[in-house]
Enzyme design. Sequence first.
Site: not given
Ligand code: AR6
Length: 178
Positions: A19, A43
């Site tokens: 995480d 986020d």
């Molecule tokens: N720690 C590490 N990785 C994580 C965590 C965590 N706590 N939570 C999720 N992931 P995303 P995006 C992974 O959706 O695609 C948001 O709503 C997840 O499995 O967080 O850039 C923002 O506000 C995935 O592989 O980011 C934007 O609107 C990766 O992190 C939008 O999502 C990125 O997933 C951005 O989308």
Amino acid sequence: MSSDRAAARAPRLTLVQGDITEQAVDAVVNAANSSLLGGGGVDGAIHRRGGPDILAECRALRASHYGRGLPTGQAVATTAGRLPARWVIHTVGPVHSASEDRSDLLASCHRESLRVADELGARTVAFPAISTGVYGWPIEDAARIAVETVRAADTAVEEVRFVLFDERAYAAFAARME
Ligand code: AR6
């Protein structure tokens, strides 16, 4: 310098499955959206664990510099509230598109985040797999772009830690780093 060659001051790359909100580093990178006002995924986790100070600073940045939002591919820093980091570097990944190559924007997120890290004096920086969640970027391709871009970066950052949430993402990054 060509992008497939390591830069003179390239950081050490490390890999963790876990995480991003638990990483004790100088700066964690947030996979944000243009509004800078929060969302799901990384986020949501950063704002939840980091507390309200981060959002307050994001609102101030919107008011002072980014009235129309932070453009895709750019990065900006706030402090990290209650996270075990000093700063959060917010960057906006591109939404994946099957009809248009947006790889440059995803590379830009990594380059710009490291540029902001240098401005801050951060030496250890944790990145999530930007754009691979809600924004739909295939993990293998995102891993290629992330690793190539960071390897080619000219930065004083000493460690870039990729923090991958699940086994598949970890495996994709591990394969690229071999
Ligand atoms: N720690 C590490 N990785 C994580 C965590 C965590 N706590 N939570 C999720 N992931 P995303 P995006 C992974 O959706 O695609 C948001 O709503 C997840 O499995 O967080 O850039 C923002 O506000 C995935 O592989 O980011 C934007 O609107 C990766 O992190 C939008 O999502 C990125 O997933 C951005 O989308």
